[in-house]
Design an enzyme around this catalytic site. Structure first.
Site, mmCIF file in Angstrom:
data_model
loop_
_atom_site.group_PDB
_atom_site.id
_atom_site.type_symbol
_atom_site.label_atom_id
_atom_site.label_comp_id
_atom_site.label_asym_id
_atom_site.label_seq_id
_atom_site.Cartn_x
_atom_site.Cartn_y
_atom_site.Cartn_z
ATOM 1 N N ASP A 409 75.261 -16.325 20.299
ATOM 2 C CA ASP A 409 76.412 -16.165 19.423
ATOM 3 C C ASP A 409 77.689 -16.501 20.205
ATOM 4 O OD1 ASP A 409 77.600 -15.076 16.885
ATOM 5 O OD2 ASP A 409 78.475 -13.652 18.306
ATOM 6 N N GLU A 438 76.345 -21.336 19.539
ATOM 7 C CA GLU A 438 77.558 -21.739 18.835
ATOM 8 C C GLU A 438 78.591 -22.188 19.863
ATOM 9 O OE1 GLU A 438 78.167 -19.154 14.896
ATOM 10 O OE2 GLU A 438 78.235 -17.952 16.722
#
Length: 716
Positions: A409, A438
């Site tokens: 993340d 990400e």
């Protein structure tokens, strides 16, 4: 040790630089002499610079010795005032890292039935105590810990401590703080204390899943553990739990497969589970009252108790998560763990900040915690012990729980060296472990060339990045809900759509791609974040016939699966999942977030179509070429009028039984007659109604009629 009332403050900001802050209320902020005393030392400080601040005078002083961290020193001035020397910015210097980096693999608890050894890295502490107690103890035992090498504190307790609760009391800057062990692998309810367990008793059966030859062979399906079974007609008995998600042969009210067996039937290779390490936002003793995605991390090495049948039993959540992972493996699918090492829920309350304040989090030029994550803090992964923690944690999950991949993340908060260290460590177990993240460029005080983001993908081989260029080109901008992408009929995205279908590696006139290799491109149009594609379609075209919206949805999802790179599907995307127009549903009720199995049953025609497209991808390596050179050699675009896209996959040796494959895409509301590359007999693998890896009809000639909002896949 008792905290003193400070008339002024002094901080160790470098190994030999002390900053003294005199408030104007204290002798008008004026002093000409400071002395350092303590631990056999009594010597003057050399004032190097005097800086006038708004409410104090800052004296920057040079010390002729290096004060030893972990020892107590006092600063005296000419007026007779005194203060303790506090740990300042020195903790964020390279010298600190080099002095105190500890490379051992024994932090936390090392347990046997005869004794347990506790180790904690707390280099700035002057004293550390172990607090130890049984479930019913009113008076916990306190043990003074011993400082050993590199700022590590250690103690061995010679008895069987299984199921004892424990915490650490740490004295820093004359103040005591209580903290949970950051290396804890078991917890009490809601993470209040660590628990000593016997890892041998937590072992579980393990079976290997099929290995990937290349990352592009993966097809990822993102699932939230609670969402999977919470719906009334999920067929699961233990709804919303690890064991509920692991239940086999569950069926909907109409008798159709649900749960893992349904996901397996789609043909995906990996299930990506939203965060299941311990997080804040759901009371483990009253889990139905609250909902959360899990991006509020508290303890990184323990499963969250809100999915466990008995969160009060420290073994229970461990055992049940392992049963879920085993159940997924038994279906022949891998497990990707969504990990959130970029921040913690509340910095001030985290074990990191309590045990080594100021070290684990980034600070800006003013010394304030940075906030590139948008949630109040950024993990300083570039610091050696923060990096070590992340690598240690990843390897713990890999070796103890046998996960098959990691999704990072907000990976752009982390640094390149940390992600490279993760990749290298994981490779010692298996090079086919997937690592994706990400790679957004976030405003954190790390030099641009050191961020693990998309701009630096060339420095991150073997790590996939969520491709927002793909997402926004095919669907339309995530942040402008009314922007329509290529699959929604906007030919402004035509050229971009071609590039992203070719793995975003750069083809034709665009020699430079977003990525060096297709395995770095995670292609998606929908995830847990933001609006589902169906909700975006409804908002963009509220008066449009739903049959048209479903065609656009099917086309966009099919493009994800037929593009070069790694396809990623959000659970329920194949049956038009809706969150009733809510984009950021991270704490919305279950009826917004759950997988609606009735909706699935009502849209089985689309499910079967997406299954067919997945089967086409898996049966033909032409759709998952492993490197950019092969894409440029084997993939060529046809000259078609806008807004059509057509591409030819040719001369593919040992990549399926077809010599040529043509993919034709029509996002418009009109029929189009398209000329093919040659006049011959073509096998149809997909049209506007059906898809299958096995031909279901044939056409002859050099032309084909494309229906509105549809695609055609032909093979020879």
């Amino acid at each position: 040790m008792i905290a003193i009332e400070r008339e002024f403050n002094a901080y160790l900001d470098q190994v030999d630089v002390i900053t003294v802050l005199l408030p104007y209320s204290y002798f008008e902020g004026t002093s000409n002499e400071f002395r350092l005393k303590g631990e056999g030392v009594d010597l003057p400080l050399a004032i190097q610079e005097k800086v006038l601040l708004e409410d104090a005078v800052k004296y920057i002083c040079l010390c002729s010795i290096r004060p030893e961290l972990g020892k107590t020193y006092m600063i005296f001035d000419e007026h007779g005032g005194q203060t303790d020397l506090q740990i300042g910015a020195v903790i964020r210097t390279e010298e600190f890292d080099s002095l105190f980096f500890y490379g051992g693999n024994d932090l936390g608890v090392s347990y046997t039935a005869e004794s347990a050894i506790f180790k904690l890295w707390a280099p700035t502490a002057t004293k550390v105590k172990l607090r130890l107690f049984k479930e019913d103890d009113q008076n916990p035992e306190l043990f003074e810990m011993n400082r050993v090498d590199k700022g590590v504190w250690s103690i061995e307790v010679d008895r069987n401590l299984e199921l004892y609760k424990y915490s650490f009391l740490v004295c820093i800057n004359l103040e005591w703080r209580e903290a949970v062990d950051p290396y804890a692998i078991a917890l009490t309810v809601n993470g209040e204390y660590g628990v000593v367990i016997d890892r041998e008793k937590a072992k579980a059966a393990h079976i290997d899943v099929p290995k990937l030859k290349q990352p592009v062979d993966a097809i990822i399906y993102e699932v939230h553990i609670r969402d999977l079974t919470k719906h009334l007609n999920s067929g699961a008995v233990r709804k919303g739990t690890y064991l509920g998600a692991a239940e086999a042969a569950t069926k909907s009210a109409n008798g159709m497969e649900t749960g893992l067996s349904y996901i397996k039937s789609l043909g995906v290779t990996h299930i990506e589970l939203l965060p299941f390490h311990d997080f804040e936002g759901v009371d483990e003793l009253d889990r139905d009252r609250e909902y959360n995605w899990g991006y509020n991390p508290v303890h990184f090495n323990v499963p969250d108790g809100s999915y466990a049948s008995d969160p009060g039993d420290p073994y229970n959540r461990i055992s049940e998560l392992k049963q879920l992972i085993h159940a997924i493996h038994r279906q022949g699918m891998g497990v990707i763990m969504d990990v959130v090492y970029n921040h913690v829920y509340i910095r001030e309350e985290s074990p990191f900040e309590k045990i080594v304040p100021g070290y684990y989090f980034r600070h800006d030029a003013n010394g304030l915690p940075s906030n590139g994550t948008g949630v109040g803090n950024d993990i300083a992964s570039e610091r050696l012990m923060a990096r070590k923690y992340i690598v240690d944690s990843v390897m713990y999950w890999l070796n103890e729980y046998h996960v098959d991949g990691f999704r990072f993340d907000l990976m752009g908060i982390l640094d390149i060296n940390t992600m490279t260290a993760v990749r290298n460590a994981v490779n010692t177990v298996s090079s086919d472990i997937l690592i994706i993240g990400e790679g957004w460029d976030l405003n954190t005080p790390l030099p641009p060339d050191r961020k693990a983001n998309i701009s630096n993908q060339s420095k991150l081989p073997g790590i996939g990045q969520f491709n927002d260029w793909f997402r926004d080109s095919i669907k339309g901008s995530t942040f402008n809900i009314y922007d329509k992408g290529y699959a929604l009929g906007n030919d402004r995205y035509l050229e971009a759509a071609k590039q992203v279908m070719a793995g975003s590696v750069g083809i034709g006139k665009r020699k430079q791609g977003l990525f060096l290799q297709p395995g770095q491109s995670v292609n998606y149009i929908e995830s847990h974040d933001n609006h589902t594609l169906w909700d975006k379609l409804k908002i963009c075209d509220p008066d449009q016939d739903e049959a048209i919206l479903k065609k656009q949805h099917r086309l966009a999802t099919s493009m994800v699966l037929l593009a070069q790179g790694i396809p990623f599907l959000h659970s329920g995307q194949e049956f038009f999942r809706s969150k009733k127009g809510i984009g950021n549903s991270y704490r919305s009720p279950d009826d917004i977030n759950w997988l609606d199995w009735d909706l699935r049953d009502a849209n089985m025609d689309n499910v079967e179509y997406i299954k067919g497209i997945i089967d086409i991808r898996r049966s033909n390596e032409a759709f998952r070429l492993p490197d950019n050179e092969q894409i440029r050699r084997h993939m060529g675009f046809l000259q078609l009028p806008a807004p059509l896209i057509g591409y030819l996959l040719t001369e593919i040796e040992d990549r399926g039984h077809w010599e040529k494959i043509i993919v034709l895409i029509n996002p418009s509301m009109d029929q189009h007659l398209v000329e093919l590359t040659e006049d011959t007999k073509w096998s149809v693998l997909a049209d506007h109604e059906k898809s299958s890896a096995q031909p279901f009809r044939h056409i002859e000639g050099d032309k084909v009629l494309l229906e509105p909002c549809s695609l055609f896949v032909l093979a020879k």
